[in-house]
Design a protein around this motif. Structure first.
Motif, PDB file in Angstrom:
ATOM      1  N   ILE A  14       0.827  -1.209   0.000  1.00 18.97           N
ATOM      2  CA  ILE A  14       0.000   0.000   0.000  1.00 18.97           C
ATOM      3  C   ILE A  14       0.857   1.253   0.000  1.00 18.97           C
ATOM      4  O   ILE A  14       0.532   2.235  -0.654  1.00 18.97           O
ATOM      5  CB  ILE A  14      -0.978  -0.013   1.185  1.00 18.97           C
ATOM      6  N   GLY A  15       1.949   1.215   0.712  1.00 17.60           N
ATOM      7  CA  GLY A  15       2.856   2.349   0.713  1.00 17.60           C
ATOM      8  C   GLY A  15       2.608   3.305   1.859  1.00 17.60           C
ATOM      9  O   GLY A  15       1.894   3.001   2.814  1.00 17.60           O
ATOM     10  N   PRO A  16       3.198   4.507   1.742  1.00 21.77           N
ATOM     11  CA  PRO A  16       3.066   5.474   2.828  1.00 21.77           C
ATOM     12  C   PRO A  16       1.623   5.920   3.014  1.00 21.77           C
ATOM     13  O   PRO A  16       0.839   5.923   2.069  1.00 21.77           O
ATOM     14  CB  PRO A  16       3.952   6.640   2.393  1.00 21.77           C
ATOM     15  N   LYS A  17       1.317   6.292   4.243  1.00 20.02           N
ATOM     16  CA  LYS A  17      -0.034   6.720   4.619  1.00 20.02           C
ATOM     17  C   LYS A  17      -1.066   5.645   4.269  1.00 20.02           C
ATOM     18  O   LYS A  17      -2.135   5.935   3.748  1.00 20.02           O
ATOM     19  CB  LYS A  17      -0.382   8.047   3.958  1.00 20.02           C
ATOM     20  N   CYS A  18      -0.737   4.402   4.589  1.00 19.55           N
ATOM     21  CA  CYS A  18      -1.602   3.285   4.216  1.00 19.55           C
ATOM     22  C   CYS A  18      -2.971   3.377   4.883  1.00 19.55           C
ATOM     23  O   CYS A  18      -3.975   3.023   4.262  1.00 19.55           O
ATOM     24  CB  CYS A  18      -0.935   1.952   4.494  1.00 19.55           C
ATOM     25  N   LEU A  19      -3.047   3.862   6.115  1.00 23.96           N
ATOM     26  CA  LEU A  19      -4.351   3.961   6.778  1.00 23.96           C
ATOM     27  C   LEU A  19      -5.260   4.948   6.065  1.00 23.96           C
ATOM     28  O   LEU A  19      -6.453   4.688   5.891  1.00 23.96           O
ATOM     29  CB  LEU A  19      -4.181   4.372   8.240  1.00 23.96           C
ATOM     30  N   LEU A  20      -4.711   6.068   5.657  1.00 25.61           N
ATOM     31  CA  LEU A  20      -5.503   7.057   4.935  1.00 25.61           C
ATOM     32  C   LEU A  20      -5.995   6.481   3.617  1.00 25.61           C
ATOM     33  O   LEU A  20      -7.160   6.667   3.243  1.00 25.61           O
ATOM     34  CB  LEU A  20      -4.687   8.322   4.701  1.00 25.61           C
ATOM     35  N   ARG A  21      -5.136   5.766   2.925  1.00 24.26           N
ATOM     36  CA  ARG A  21      -5.521   5.173   1.642  1.00 24.26           C
ATOM     37  C   ARG A  21      -6.606   4.110   1.821  1.00 24.26           C
ATOM     38  O   ARG A  21      -7.543   4.044   1.038  1.00 24.26           O
ATOM     39  CB  ARG A  21      -4.306   4.584   0.950  1.00 24.26           C
ATOM     40  N   ILE A  22      -6.473   3.282   2.839  1.00 25.57           N
ATOM     41  CA  ILE A  22      -7.501   2.266   3.117  1.00 25.57           C
ATOM     42  C   ILE A  22      -8.813   2.952   3.486  1.00 25.57           C
ATOM     43  O   ILE A  22      -9.876   2.575   3.012  1.00 25.57           O
ATOM     44  CB  ILE A  22      -7.040   1.310   4.240  1.00 25.57           C
ATOM     45  N   TYR A  23      -8.736   3.960   4.327  1.00 26.24           N
ATOM     46  CA  TYR A  23      -9.925   4.704   4.746  1.00 26.24           C
ATOM     47  C   TYR A  23     -10.637   5.302   3.533  1.00 26.24           C
ATOM     48  O   TYR A  23     -11.861   5.216   3.412  1.00 26.24           O
ATOM     49  CB  TYR A  23      -9.524   5.797   5.738  1.00 26.24           C
ATOM     50  N   GLN A  24      -9.880   5.904   2.628  1.00 23.87           N
ATOM     51  CA  GLN A  24     -10.469   6.490   1.425  1.00 23.87           C
ATOM     52  C   GLN A  24     -11.107   5.418   0.545  1.00 23.87           C
ATOM     53  O   GLN A  24     -12.180   5.626  -0.017  1.00 23.87           O
ATOM     54  CB  GLN A  24      -9.420   7.273   0.641  1.00 23.87           C
ATOM     55  N   TYR A  25     -10.450   4.258   0.414  1.00 29.97           N
ATOM     56  CA  TYR A  25     -11.008   3.150  -0.366  1.00 29.97           C
ATOM     57  C   TYR A  25     -12.322   2.685   0.255  1.00 29.97           C
ATOM     58  O   TYR A  25     -13.307   2.465  -0.456  1.00 29.97           O
ATOM     59  CB  TYR A  25      -9.999   1.998  -0.428  1.00 29.97           C
ATOM     60  N   PHE A  26     -12.354   2.548   1.572  1.00 30.48           N
ATOM     61  CA  PHE A  26     -13.578   2.144   2.261  1.00 30.48           C
ATOM     62  C   PHE A  26     -14.687   3.165   2.027  1.00 30.48           C
ATOM     63  O   PHE A  26     -15.834   2.800   1.788  1.00 30.48           O
ATOM     64  CB  PHE A  26     -13.339   1.998   3.760  1.00 30.48           C
ATOM     65  N   PHE A  27     -14.339   4.435   2.093  1.00 26.23           N
ATOM     66  CA  PHE A  27     -15.324   5.492   1.900  1.00 26.23           C
ATOM     67  C   PHE A  27     -15.880   5.458   0.478  1.00 26.23           C
ATOM     68  O   PHE A  27     -17.090   5.575   0.279  1.00 26.23           O
ATOM     69  CB  PHE A  27     -14.688   6.855   2.201  1.00 26.23           C
ATOM     70  N   GLN A  28     -15.019   5.267  -0.511  1.00 29.55           N
ATOM     71  CA  GLN A  28     -15.453   5.215  -1.909  1.00 29.55           C
ATOM     72  C   GLN A  28     -16.338   4.004  -2.191  1.00 29.55           C
ATOM     73  O   GLN A  28     -17.250   4.074  -3.006  1.00 29.55           O
ATOM     74  CB  GLN A  28     -14.249   5.186  -2.845  1.00 29.55           C
TER      75      GLN A  28
END
Length: 91
Positions: A14-28
Motif C-alpha cells: 500500500i505504501g506510505p499513509k496506508c491507513l488514509l488510503r484504506i480509509y479512502q477506499y472504504f469510503f469510496q
C-alpha cells in the motif's frame, strides 16, 4: 485475523499513509459499520495490525490490496509496451 507478516506485506504494498488510503477506499466503496458510519482510522489500524478481528474490514483490506496489485500489473504492462524497442523502418 491479520498476522504480523501479512501486515508488513500489506503496508509495503500500500505504501506510505496506508491507513488514509484504506480509509479512502472504504469510503469510496461504502464499506461502513452496521450503523452506516465509516470505520475510524484508529479501528482500521487495530484490525490491520492484528489487535482486533473484523471480517468486514479484513475483507475490505484484502480487496484493496488486490485492487492495487491489478493496478500495478496494468501499469507495468503499459510501461513495458512504451519502452519496448521500436523496429527500424525497412527500405
Amino acid at each position: 485475523m491479520i498476522t504480523k507478516e501479512q501486515t508488513e506485506g500489506l503496508k509495503e504494498l500500500i505504501g506510505p499513509k496506508c491507513l488514509l488510503r484504506i480509509y479512502q477506499y472504504f469510503f469510496q466503496h461504502m464499506i461502513v459499520n452496521r450503523d452506516g458510519d465509516p470505520y475510524s482510522q484508529i479501528y482500521i489500524s487495530g484490525v490491520l495490525n492484528g489487535r482486533y478481528a473484523n471480517p468486514t474490514i479484513e475483507a475490505g483490506i484484502w480487496d484493496y490490496a488486490e485492487h492495487l496489485k491489478k493496478k500495478k500489473e496494468k501499469e507495468d504492462k503499459r510501461k513495458a509496451e512504451i519502452l519496448s524497442p521500436v523496429k527500424p523502418a525497412q527500405k
